[in-house]
Design an enzyme around this catalytic site. Sequence first.
Site, PDB file in Angstrom:
ATOM      1  N   ASP A  33       0.821  -1.201   0.000  1.00 47.93           N
ATOM      2  CA  ASP A  33       0.000   0.000   0.000  1.00 47.93           C
ATOM      3  C   ASP A  33       0.863   1.262   0.000  1.00 47.93           C
ATOM      4  O   ASP A  33       1.910   1.314   0.653  1.00 47.93           O
ATOM      5  CB  ASP A  33      -0.897  -0.005   1.242  1.00 47.93           C
ATOM      6  CG  ASP A  33      -2.007   1.027   1.160  1.00 47.93           C
ATOM      7  OD1 ASP A  33      -2.325   1.476   0.036  1.00 47.93           O
ATOM      8  OD2 ASP A  33      -2.544   1.395   2.215  1.00 47.93           O
ATOM      9  N   ARG A  37       0.428   7.260  -3.422  1.00 46.98           N
ATOM     10  CA  ARG A  37       0.648   8.403  -2.535  1.00 46.98           C
ATOM     11  C   ARG A  37       2.128   8.777  -2.474  1.00 46.98           C
ATOM     12  O   ARG A  37       2.487   9.953  -2.403  1.00 46.98           O
ATOM     13  CB  ARG A  37       0.117   8.074  -1.134  1.00 46.98           C
ATOM     14  CG  ARG A  37      -1.398   8.151  -1.018  1.00 46.98           C
ATOM     15  CD  ARG A  37      -1.877   7.719   0.333  1.00 46.98           C
ATOM     16  NE  ARG A  37      -1.781   6.267   0.499  1.00 46.98           N
ATOM     17  CZ  ARG A  37      -1.775   5.644   1.667  1.00 46.98           C
ATOM     18  NH1 ARG A  37      -1.830   6.354   2.792  1.00 46.98           N
ATOM     19  NH2 ARG A  37      -1.706   4.336   1.731  1.00 46.98           N
ATOM     20  N   THR A  79      -9.435  -6.933  -7.340  1.00 43.53           N
ATOM     21  CA  THR A  79     -10.515  -6.804  -8.320  1.00 43.53           C
ATOM     22  C   THR A  79     -11.060  -5.371  -8.341  1.00 43.53           C
ATOM     23  O   THR A  79     -11.523  -4.889  -9.375  1.00 43.53           O
ATOM     24  CB  THR A  79     -11.652  -7.791  -7.986  1.00 43.53           C
ATOM     25  OG1 THR A  79     -12.000  -7.668  -6.596  1.00 43.53           O
ATOM     26  CG2 THR A  79     -11.231  -9.222  -8.261  1.00 43.53           C
ATOM     27  N   ASN A  81      -9.304  -2.747  -8.123  1.00 43.21           N
ATOM     28  CA  ASN A  81      -8.364  -1.886  -8.839  1.00 43.21           C
ATOM     29  C   ASN A  81      -8.723  -1.712 -10.310  1.00 43.21           C
ATOM     30  O   ASN A  81      -8.222  -0.790 -10.975  1.00 43.21           O
ATOM     31  CB  ASN A  81      -6.937  -2.433  -8.734  1.00 43.21           C
ATOM     32  CG  ASN A  81      -6.358  -2.316  -7.341  1.00 43.21           C
ATOM     33  OD1 ASN A  81      -5.459  -3.057  -6.954  1.00 43.21           O
ATOM     34  ND2 ASN A  81      -6.877  -1.380  -6.541  1.00 43.21           N
ATOM     35  N   PHE A  82      -9.589  -2.570 -10.846  1.00 45.45           N
ATOM     36  CA  PHE A  82     -10.011  -2.412 -12.235  1.00 45.45           C
ATOM     37  C   PHE A  82     -10.771  -1.095 -12.428  1.00 45.45           C
ATOM     38  O   PHE A  82     -10.890  -0.601 -13.549  1.00 45.45           O
ATOM     39  CB  PHE A  82     -10.903  -3.581 -12.663  1.00 45.45           C
ATOM     40  CG  PHE A  82     -10.149  -4.842 -12.983  1.00 45.45           C
ATOM     41  CD1 PHE A  82      -9.368  -4.942 -14.119  1.00 45.45           C
ATOM     42  CD2 PHE A  82     -10.219  -5.934 -12.126  1.00 45.45           C
ATOM     43  CE1 PHE A  82      -8.668  -6.105 -14.412  1.00 45.45           C
ATOM     44  CE2 PHE A  82      -9.536  -7.102 -12.407  1.00 45.45           C
ATOM     45  CZ  PHE A  82      -8.753  -7.196 -13.555  1.00 45.45           C
TER      46      PHE A  82
END
Length: 315
Positions: A33, A37, A79, A81-82
């Site tokens: 993660d 950013r 999923t 992120n699509f």
Amino acid sequence: MKRWLRQCADAAYERLLSREITGAPTHVAVIQDGNRRYARQRGGDAHEGHRAGAQTAEHILEWCQDIGVEELTLYTFSTENFDRPEEENEALFDLLCDKLREFGDAERVHENEVCIRAIGETEMLPERVQDAVAYAERRTRGYDRFVLNIALAYGGRSRLLDAARGVAEGVADGDLDPDEIDVEDIEDRLYDQPVRDVDLIIRPGGEERTSNFLPWHANGNEAAVFFCTPYWPEFSKTDFLRGIRTYEHREESWRRTRARRALALLGAVSEPELAEARSIVDRFRDSLPSAERPEVDEIDASELETGDSGSQAAD
């Protein structure tokens, strides 16, 4: 000067943590993660963050092997992120293709016998990514010293749902007896190849949630979780060792709790359960503080007392 002093302090702390580590988890899972950013903070685009994060992924693979971890799972693309911008995902897909083929050919991967596997709905990915996945898996299929799982197009709840549907179909077809369904029946339907229970989840980036990651293998095993603030591209070996220390403290606490519960049960359980309780005390006795450790003859005495009371009740 300040930067040099900070580097010296970090190096000293890393050496201290390395000396404190006495055991390694078998399976570490990482939520990568903070790539985007990290890039925004530096005025770059998401692709620059993903590329920097890929370097950290290579480092953590080495760190895991150094301390004896046997399986590493990297949460790389969910999923959800699509739904991100197409140009961002296309750049990430290109990076994945490059890295998967690079890993498939890497000397260090073959020297360390790393088996690379993708878990998730990979059929949802572009064909070029599927081809790269197949290439890396084919090149490393024969290895079993270390397993690297790359979670792609992954959603934990959807995997559990698919497994439940598979079990329901097995019952409907007469292949499964509902009264005999067990853990293995679920696990066999989660992935084509077995995945070990997760001992430690690491999440950098400041978020404190596990985001539906490997729920069957982590929650069921009561995995330790380590959250930290650096973005994934900034994640260091010191951060990694702090995560391992969190796992060790969690494991030590778990062992103490098991030993205390079993010790308390010795004088209260029925005779058939006594052997199991005593076995637990024997296994975890050394994890208790010295003042709480029973002597072997004390455990034997507890068994005799329980046996006597059981006999009297029977009389």
